[in-house]
Design a protein around this motif. Structure first.
Motif: not given
Length: 226
Positions: A4, A73, A75, A91, A93-94, A97-99, A101
């Motif tokens: 990250k 969503h 996290k 943070t 997570k859509n 499954g993508e992170y 910021y």
């Protein structure tokens, strides 16, 4: 954590994610005491719920879809420091499954927008409340878009092309939301009763008499899923 930080530092090498001990040492006048209280909580879910309760307190109706999405969503939240300036890093997570910021800037930051400051008290109270009680901008970190921008990046439409006829006064209009592609949700301080706003674009004809928060709420969620 290292992955990250590596990503974040592609955009600013001076970024630091603070520990709870480091947050405790921030001077009480620099950030809201509620931020320090939230980040004393060790359980991430409880920490998130505490922060989202503040969203609901100030903009539970106006940003109901954004808040609902964050409940499902979001996290993690952390305090991020860059050159003695503080933000909350979200943070997310859509559904793919993508992170993602997102940055929520410190509402105690200096008001860096001379034109906007002159007319700030004429801006709708709900927008004032967001910037003064929640965040000085909340946006996708990598592009500073798909969200409400910080004061310094609020677009003054008086600097735009004035040759065309418009239904708003550009000299009293400001773009608070940007999609990063030349479009804004703008408020004319002299014509903003009941959240009346304009979808302003450099590419297409403006859409007048839209509801500010409805557009912003919808577009933020679109950004989460893009």
């Amino acid at each position: 954590m290292e992955q990250k930080l590596s990503y974040l530092r592609e955009y600013d090498k001076n970024i630091k994610l603070l520990t709870s001990d480091e947050i405790d040492k921030i001077h009480k006048d620099t950030i809201f005491s509620t931020w320090q209280e939230i980040f004393k909580e060790k359980d991430v879910k409880k920490r998130i719920n505490l922060l989202l309760s503040i969203w609901e307190k100030y903009l539970g109706t106006e940003l109901c879809n954004t808040i609902s999405y964050l409940k499902d969503h979001l996290k993690d939240i952390e305090i991020m420091e860059v050159d003695n300036s503080y933000s909350i890093l979200y943070t997310i997570k859509n559904s793919k499954g993508e992170y993602l910021y997102y940055e929520g800037r410190n509402p105690k930051e200096e008001f860096e927008n001379e034109e906007l400051q002159k007319l700030w008290k004429k801006i709708p109270k709900s927008i004032q409340s967001f910037y003064e009680n929640m965040h000085n901008g909340f946006y996708y970190y990598a592009s500073e878009s798909m969200g409400l921008v910080p004061f310094e990046s609020v677009t003054y439409l008086g600097d735009e092309d004035l040759e065309r006829n418009h239904k708003i006064n550009l000299e009293s209009s400001f773009g608070f939301f940007t999609n990063g592609m030349g479009s804004y949700v703008a408020i004319d301080c002299l014509n903003c009763d009941n959240g009346n706003a304009t979808f302003w674009s450099t590419k297409i004809q403006p859409k007048y008499n839209i509801d500010f928060w409805s557009y912003v709420d919808e577009w933020i969620v679109i950004g989460f899923e893009s």
